[in-house]
Enzyme design. Structure first.
Site, mmCIF file in Angstrom:
data_model
loop_
_atom_site.group_PDB
_atom_site.id
_atom_site.type_symbol
_atom_site.label_atom_id
_atom_site.label_comp_id
_atom_site.label_asym_id
_atom_site.label_seq_id
_atom_site.Cartn_x
_atom_site.Cartn_y
_atom_site.Cartn_z
ATOM 1 N N THR A 127 0.820 -1.221 0.000
ATOM 2 C CA THR A 127 0.000 0.000 0.000
ATOM 3 C C THR A 127 0.851 1.267 0.000
ATOM 4 O O THR A 127 1.882 1.329 0.656
ATOM 5 C CB THR A 127 -0.923 -0.008 1.245
ATOM 6 O OG1 THR A 127 -1.590 -1.274 1.293
ATOM 7 C CG2 THR A 127 -1.941 1.107 1.193
ATOM 8 N N GLU A 128 0.361 2.262 -0.726
ATOM 9 C CA GLU A 128 1.049 3.560 -0.777
ATOM 10 C C GLU A 128 0.081 4.660 -0.332
ATOM 11 O O GLU A 128 -1.139 4.447 -0.301
ATOM 12 C CB GLU A 128 1.563 3.813 -2.197
ATOM 13 C CG GLU A 128 2.509 2.701 -2.627
ATOM 14 C CD GLU A 128 3.538 3.120 -3.659
ATOM 15 O OE1 GLU A 128 3.530 4.279 -4.101
ATOM 16 O OE2 GLU A 128 4.356 2.240 -4.010
ATOM 17 N N GLY A 132 -4.507 1.866 -1.768
ATOM 18 C CA GLY A 132 -4.173 0.458 -1.581
ATOM 19 C C GLY A 132 -4.981 -0.441 -2.496
ATOM 20 O O GLY A 132 -4.498 -1.468 -2.969
ATOM 21 N N SER A 133 -6.230 -0.062 -2.776
ATOM 22 C CA SER A 133 -7.082 -0.911 -3.613
ATOM 23 C C SER A 133 -6.595 -0.895 -5.055
ATOM 24 O O SER A 133 -6.440 -1.940 -5.687
ATOM 25 C CB SER A 133 -8.537 -0.433 -3.572
ATOM 26 O OG SER A 133 -9.002 -0.428 -2.255
ATOM 27 N N ARG A 274 -26.918 -14.805 33.804
ATOM 28 C CA ARG A 274 -27.468 -13.475 34.113
ATOM 29 C C ARG A 274 -28.992 -13.511 34.018
ATOM 30 O O ARG A 274 -29.548 -13.956 33.003
ATOM 31 C CB ARG A 274 -26.907 -12.459 33.112
ATOM 32 C CG ARG A 274 -27.475 -11.071 33.240
ATOM 33 C CD ARG A 274 -26.845 -10.312 34.380
ATOM 34 N NE ARG A 274 -27.258 -8.911 34.373
ATOM 35 C CZ ARG A 274 -26.816 -8.035 35.236
ATOM 36 N NH1 ARG A 274 -25.941 -8.395 36.171
ATOM 37 N NH2 ARG A 274 -27.221 -6.786 35.188
ATOM 38 N N LYS A 275 -29.645 -13.032 35.088
ATOM 39 C CA LYS A 275 -31.118 -13.082 35.085
ATOM 40 C C LYS A 275 -31.721 -11.705 34.823
ATOM 41 O O LYS A 275 -31.181 -10.679 35.240
ATOM 42 C CB LYS A 275 -31.609 -13.603 36.430
ATOM 43 C CG LYS A 275 -31.367 -15.080 36.583
ATOM 44 C CD LYS A 275 -32.207 -15.666 37.693
ATOM 45 C CE LYS A 275 -32.061 -17.167 37.724
ATOM 46 N NZ LYS A 275 -31.796 -17.702 39.027
ATOM 47 N N GLU A 378 -5.229 -6.413 4.136
ATOM 48 C CA GLU A 378 -5.176 -7.473 3.107
ATOM 49 C C GLU A 378 -6.355 -7.387 2.123
ATOM 50 O O GLU A 378 -6.774 -8.393 1.557
ATOM 51 C CB GLU A 378 -5.084 -8.877 3.741
ATOM 52 C CG GLU A 378 -4.049 -9.019 4.857
ATOM 53 C CD GLU A 378 -2.629 -9.291 4.374
ATOM 54 O OE1 GLU A 378 -2.405 -9.370 3.158
ATOM 55 O OE2 GLU A 378 -1.742 -9.403 5.242
ATOM 56 N N GLY A 379 -6.872 -6.173 1.917
ATOM 57 C CA GLY A 379 -7.908 -5.958 0.903
ATOM 58 C C GLY A 379 -9.258 -5.620 1.502
ATOM 59 O O GLY A 379 -9.688 -6.272 2.455
ATOM 60 N N THR A 380 -9.918 -4.602 0.936
ATOM 61 C CA THR A 380 -11.214 -4.163 1.495
ATOM 62 C C THR A 380 -12.337 -5.115 1.076
ATOM 63 O O THR A 380 -12.166 -5.953 0.179
ATOM 64 C CB THR A 380 -11.580 -2.740 0.999
ATOM 65 O OG1 THR A 380 -11.902 -2.816 -0.395
ATOM 66 C CG2 THR A 380 -10.458 -1.749 1.222
HETATM 67 C C1 LIG Z 1 -4.675 -2.190 10.289
HETATM 68 C C2 LIG Z 1 -4.209 -2.239 8.871
HETATM 69 C C3 LIG Z 1 -3.015 -2.873 8.573
HETATM 70 C C4 LIG Z 1 -2.533 -2.886 7.246
HETATM 71 N N1 LIG Z 1 -1.351 -3.519 6.985
HETATM 72 C C5 LIG Z 1 -0.861 -3.482 5.711
HETATM 73 C C6 LIG Z 1 0.416 -4.079 5.412
HETATM 74 O O1 LIG Z 1 1.062 -4.684 6.270
HETATM 75 N N2 LIG Z 1 0.896 -3.965 4.149
HETATM 76 C C7 LIG Z 1 0.209 -3.314 3.160
HETATM 77 O O2 LIG Z 1 0.699 -3.249 2.038
HETATM 78 N N3 LIG Z 1 -1.000 -2.738 3.428
HETATM 79 C C8 LIG Z 1 -1.540 -2.810 4.670
HETATM 80 N N4 LIG Z 1 -2.761 -2.219 4.950
HETATM 81 C C9 LIG Z 1 -3.392 -1.420 3.908
HETATM 82 C C10 LIG Z 1 -4.556 -2.093 3.248
HETATM 83 O O3 LIG Z 1 -4.126 -3.091 2.366
HETATM 84 C C11 LIG Z 1 -5.316 -0.966 2.539
HETATM 85 O O4 LIG Z 1 -5.904 -0.161 3.538
HETATM 86 C C12 LIG Z 1 -6.363 -1.451 1.587
HETATM 87 O O5 LIG Z 1 -5.790 -2.090 0.491
HETATM 88 C C13 LIG Z 1 -7.239 -0.285 1.093
HETATM 89 O O6 LIG Z 1 -6.462 0.754 0.604
HETATM 90 P P1 LIG Z 1 -6.730 2.250 1.111
HETATM 91 O O7 LIG Z 1 -6.679 2.271 2.579
HETATM 92 O O8 LIG Z 1 -5.801 3.126 0.354
HETATM 93 O O9 LIG Z 1 -8.234 2.568 0.681
HETATM 94 P P2 LIG Z 1 -8.738 2.933 -0.781
HETATM 95 O O10 LIG Z 1 -8.138 2.036 -1.774
HETATM 96 O O11 LIG Z 1 -8.590 4.391 -0.969
HETATM 97 O O12 LIG Z 1 -10.285 2.578 -0.653
HETATM 98 C C14 LIG Z 1 -11.193 3.404 0.098
HETATM 99 C C15 LIG Z 1 -12.588 2.817 -0.012
HETATM 100 O O13 LIG Z 1 -13.011 2.820 -1.386
HETATM 101 C C16 LIG Z 1 -13.442 1.514 -1.762
HETATM 102 N N5 LIG Z 1 -13.118 1.252 -3.163
HETATM 103 C C17 LIG Z 1 -11.940 1.394 -3.792
HETATM 104 N N6 LIG Z 1 -12.020 0.998 -5.074
HETATM 105 C C18 LIG Z 1 -13.301 0.589 -5.277
HETATM 106 C C19 LIG Z 1 -14.030 0.044 -6.390
HETATM 107 N N7 LIG Z 1 -13.446 -0.174 -7.578
HETATM 108 N N8 LIG Z 1 -15.346 -0.239 -6.226
HETATM 109 C C20 LIG Z 1 -15.952 -0.028 -5.044
HETATM 110 N N9 LIG Z 1 -15.313 0.455 -3.949
HETATM 111 C C21 LIG Z 1 -14.013 0.755 -4.059
HETATM 112 C C22 LIG Z 1 -12.701 0.573 -0.840
HETATM 113 O O14 LIG Z 1 -13.385 -0.655 -0.702
HETATM 114 C C23 LIG Z 1 -12.665 1.375 0.454
HETATM 115 O O15 LIG Z 1 -13.849 1.170 1.177
HETATM 116 C C24 LIG Z 1 -3.282 -2.236 6.242
HETATM 117 C C25 LIG Z 1 -4.509 -1.631 6.549
HETATM 118 C C26 LIG Z 1 -4.981 -1.642 7.841
HETATM 119 C C27 LIG Z 1 -6.297 -0.995 8.140
#
Ligand SMILES: Cc1cc2nc3c(=O)[nH]c(=O)nc-3n(C[C@H](O)[C@H](O)[C@H](O)COP(=O)(O)OP(=O)(O)OC[C@H]3O[C@@H](n4cnc5c(N)ncnc54)[C@H](O)[C@@H]3O)c2cc1C
Length: 401
Positions: A127-128, A132-133, A274-275, A378-380
């Protein structure tokens, strides 16, 4: 079909459960408060083969198959419903496996024995800050070959294990563009050590939950890596990343099942004793019906998880099934498991009444911890839906190219 456990699987579950209930469960409030996993727990986990458990034996791993890895994930989730220790476990299991499969012998010899002995951490950095998505659209991190080295520049954000990696040593498997014009076919994976590197700057974020493991980011300014820190083939990094995510998602499903069961059992104990209005809470249909629903949901997630693990075992050990099958099966686990786990914990907090809102019970830690998985680790959830739809409709229906 056979839904029974083998003798080996039963013994493994009992071994991990005995350890986790005795050594981890009593410490989870302390871990949540101190934001740190005690060293003795790490040492005990290493002793049991719970660090980098899927790594080959050559490098100190236990070479567990995915079914056995899920059994351990469930038991760790059951003991630590804050999910901090399960996260440490599953990140190293999924990504340690990728490194063990594709890393160079030199790099594996350098890092993996330290990871499996608990002296170093192994994480994942995809993720950057800009997303991340849509990593293909958002990624700016680049790696350029210079003589016998790779030079990396860029920033990673929301990365698990930044403090652990900076303090203990180890690596983050880091995705970088090596052919910017080639889209997803232009990424490579590198083993990046964060500790004591003056060209790496780390940042930390204050999370909502799973406090025992850190989250943060790191920026790389002309970080020079030896050639042997490239993982697998150049420009195949995106595929390795997808492979690792599938593995991690199945293990996430298993940790959620363990944590849900722990919460539900706590809830059952409570509603039996618990009652209210002269009767135990558990004698009211308003309590029984959600109990039945949650139990059925947990069982259905368990079936999805173990089916996904079974498909992975068939693929890696017998050459049956494909990465697409694994991707579909693991996306379904990840889509269902955190949502049901959150619902169970929320319900149990209700059953506990005011006590459910206090730190007298671990349920609030579970609610905070499991949200990391439904928000996005690991992916939303929507990305899981995108993957499932892609497998059903074909990749020509993807909303992106
Ligand atoms: C506690 C925690 C630990 C993490 N650890 C790691 C790690 O170790 N290494 C790593 O690489 N990453 C890590 N992540 C990052 C994680 O992989 C990302 O948060 C995730 O991939 C989403 O990216 P983003 O946060 O930039 O959200 P975004 O990509 O900006 O998404 C924001 C929202 O928009 C929605 N969305 C985006 N595109 C679409 C679409 N095409 N259609 C519908 N909805 C969409 C998403 O579902 C989300 O709800 C971690 C995240 C958390 C919360």
């Amino acid at each position: 079909m056979d839904f029974s456990w083998t003798a080996e699987q039963k013994i493994w579950r009992k071994t991990v459960r005995d350890f986790a209930q005795k050594k981890i469960k009593p410490k989870i409030r302390e871990i949540d408060t101190n934001k740190k996993i005690p060293k003795e727990i790490i040492e005990d986990m290493a002793h049991l083969g719970l660090l980098g458990p899927t790594v080959s034996k050559e490098y100190g791993g236990a070479e567990l198959d995915w079914t056995m890895a899920c059994i351990a994930a469930e038991e760790l989730g059951r003991a630590d419903i804050s999910l901090a220790i399960p996260v440490l476990y599953l990140v190293e299991a999924a990504w340690g496996f990728i490194f063990s499969q594709y890393g160079t012998t030199d790099a594996k010899e350098k890092y993996l024995p330290k990871v499996t002995s608990g002296d170093a951490f192994l994480g994942i950095a995809v993720t950057e800050p800009e997303g991340g998505s849509d990593i293909v659209g958002a990624a700016k991190t680049k790696a350029v070959k210079k003589d016998d080295s790779w030079i990396l520049n860029g920033e990673k954000m929301f990365i698990s294990g930044i403090t652990e990696s900076s303090n203990w040593g180890g690596i983050h498997l880091t995705l970088a563009r090596t052919d910017p014009a080639a889209g997803h076919k232009g990424f490579s994976f590198f083993a990046v050590p964060l500790k004591d590197n003056p060209r790496i700057e780390t940042t930390l974020l204050e999370d909502m939950g799973r406090m025992g493991i850190s989250t943060g980011g790191f920026s790389m300014d002309d970080v020079e890596l030896p050639e042997n820190h490239l993982i697998g083939e150049q420009n195949k990094g995106f595929y390795y990343a997808m492979e690792g995510f599938s593995a991690a998602r199945v293990l996430i499903g298993a940790t959620c099942v363990g944590a849900s069961e722990a919460a539900l059992e706590l809830g059952i104990d409570h509603i039996k004793t618990r009652k209210s209005f002269g009767r135990p809470l558990g004698s009211f249909e308003g309590i029984q019906f959600p109990l039945a629903e949650h139990y059925a949901n947990i069982e259905s997630v368990k079936l999805l998880n173990y089916r996904a693990a079974w498909i992975m075992d068939k693929m890696y050990r017998e050459g049956k099934f494909s990465h697409h099958d694994v991707s579909l099966a693991s996306a379904m686990s990840k889509l269902r498991a955190p949502i049901h786990a959150f619902a169970v914990m929320n319900e149990v907090a209700d059953w506990l009444g005011a006590a459910g809102y206090t730190k007298e019970y671990p349920v609030e830690m579970g609610i905070r911890g499991v949200r990391s998985y439904s928000i996005g680790a690991e992916g939303t959830m929507n990305i899981m839906r995108v993957i499932i739809a892609r497998e059903l409709l074909g990749k020509e229906f993807l909303p992106y190219k």
